[in-house]
Each structure stands twice: as C-alpha cells, then as structure tokens.
Design a protein around this motif. Structure first.
Motif, short mmCIF file in Angstrom:
data_model
loop_
_atom_site.label_atom_id
_atom_site.label_comp_id
_atom_site.label_asym_id
_atom_site.label_seq_id
_atom_site.Cartn_x
_atom_site.Cartn_y
_atom_site.Cartn_z
N ASN A 1 -4.72 9.53 16.19
CA ASN A 1 -3.49 10.18 15.74
C ASN A 1 -3.77 11.53 15.08
OD1 ASN A 1 -1.71 8.20 16.59
ND2 ASN A 1 -2.12 6.96 14.77
N THR A 2 -5.01 11.96 15.08
CA THR A 2 -5.37 13.22 14.44
C THR A 2 -4.74 14.38 15.21
OG1 THR A 2 -7.44 12.26 13.68
CG2 THR A 2 -7.27 14.66 13.62
N ARG A 3 -3.91 15.14 14.50
CA ARG A 3 -3.25 16.31 15.11
C ARG A 3 -3.96 17.57 14.60
NH1 ARG A 3 1.58 16.51 17.69
NH2 ARG A 3 1.77 18.55 16.75
N ILE A 4 -4.43 18.37 15.55
CA ILE A 4 -5.19 19.57 15.22
C ILE A 4 -4.51 20.78 15.86
CG2 ILE A 4 -7.42 20.73 15.35
CD1 ILE A 4 -8.67 17.91 15.77
N ALA A 5 -4.28 21.80 15.05
CA ALA A 5 -3.81 23.09 15.56
C ALA A 5 -5.04 23.95 15.81
CB ALA A 5 -2.89 23.77 14.56
N VAL A 6 -5.18 24.45 17.02
CA VAL A 6 -6.24 25.40 17.36
C VAL A 6 -5.54 26.73 17.58
CG1 VAL A 6 -8.11 26.02 18.94
CG2 VAL A 6 -7.70 23.61 18.37
N LEU A 7 -5.73 27.63 16.62
CA LEU A 7 -5.03 28.92 16.62
C LEU A 7 -6.04 30.04 16.81
CD1 LEU A 7 -2.77 28.19 13.52
CD2 LEU A 7 -2.31 27.69 15.94
N TYR A 8 -5.60 31.12 17.43
CA TYR A 8 -6.53 32.21 17.68
C TYR A 8 -5.80 33.55 17.77
CZ TYR A 8 -4.81 31.98 22.45
OH TYR A 8 -3.99 31.99 23.56
#
Length: 185
Positions: free
Chosen positions: A5-12
């Motif tokens: 359930n780990t939600r990760i935002a990968v922003l760049y």
C-alpha cells in the motif's frame, strides 16, 4: 508501513530529458517492488498529502537545481519534511574523471546543499546524465575537457541508479523482486 500500500510520488524537473528518464526508471523499479507510484513533472505534481514518500529529482545546470525544482521544494517544504524524501540530481559532475574532475564531482553544489539542509532527505545522490557535444558551445567543451570530461553521450550508470532505488525500496520495506531473490551464480 504496509509495503503493497506504499504510495510514492516520483517528481522531477528536467531540461533535456535525462532527469525524466531516470525518474521513469526509478518509478518503474519501485512499481516492480510493489509500490503504488505516481510519476509527474513538478509543474503537474499531485498533492503530497496523498503519498507516504517522495522521490524528487532535478537536472543541475550551472551548479544549481532548475528554477522550477527549487521553487517547488521551497514552496512545499512543510509537506516534504513530514514524510520520507529521497533527492537526486542529474548533471555532468558525477561523470568527471582525472584528479580535478574527481575532486569537483565530490563537491555538492551550494544550492543543492541548502535544499538538503532545508528538507532533510533520507538520501541524496548525484547521477550523471546525457552530455551532448553539439549542445555545448566551444568554450564550454574546452572547460569540460579540462575539468575531466572524458566523453560525450549517455553517461548514466543504470546499475548505480538501480542500487540507489533498491536501497530506498528496502528502507520503505518494499518486497524484493524475483530477480533480487534469485541466487547469484
């Protein structure tokens, strides 16, 4: 934190695409490790409150993060300091060779150091990007060679990026992929 359930935002923030490519690679690897990932350029970043962790990357030009990356990090400082953050940058520094280049490659640009101090990421890593000879004016090519730039083209070390991503996935408690579980021969 429940790994599936780990939600990760990968922003760049990217200028010529190297940072975007690395962010896409990181996002795909985290998905393979069981995370739910949203990949976005900073201009289209989702609300950080929806995520358990953030991976943030920016190209570095003239030893500074791109202006849109710097502005985003400063604007969202509170949200970033309230969750685990991993920070990476992309530039020519990590690809430099020779005595001068290796020394320069170890120096964290002051702009990046200030951001690190401000948001306290779990880890920071500088990666080499893509360096096009045609995109550099002649004086810049001369300086690049003098400070240890050995070659042009794709200077990214995908194994290094994968290892860094695996470390952050391990820290988040994400399950290993089948290829990571396989014994080495």
């Amino acid at each position: 934190m429940e790994s599936n359930n780990t939600r990760i935002a990968v922003l760049y923030a990217t200028a010529q695409g190297s940072c975007r490519d690395i962010a896409e690679f990181i996002a795909a690897h985290l998905i393979a490790r069981g995370a739910r990932v949203e990949l976005a350029e900073v201009e289209h970043a989702p609300e950080l409150e929806l995520f358990d962790a953030v991976v943030f990357g920016s190209a570095v030009h003239d030893r500074a993060l791109l202006p849109e990356a710097d502005a985003y990090l400063r604007t969202h400082r509170d949200a970033l300091t309230s969750r685990p953050v991993w920070l990476f940058s992309v530039g020519i520094g990590p690809s430099l060779r020779g005595p001068i280049g290796r020394r320069l490659a170890r120096i964290v640009p002051p702009d990046v150091a200030e951001i690190r101090e401000m948001i306290s990421p779990r880890a920071y890593r500088a990666f080499a990007g893509y360096c096009s000879r045609a995109d550099l004016p002649v004086p810049s090519r001369v300086v690049y060679r003098l400070i240890g730039g050995a070659r042009y083209g794709d200077l990214r070390d995908w194994d290094q990026i994968r290892d860094w991503t695996d470390n952050l996935a391990d820290e988040l408690g994400l399950p290993s992929t089948d290829s990571e579980k396989a014994p080495q021969s």
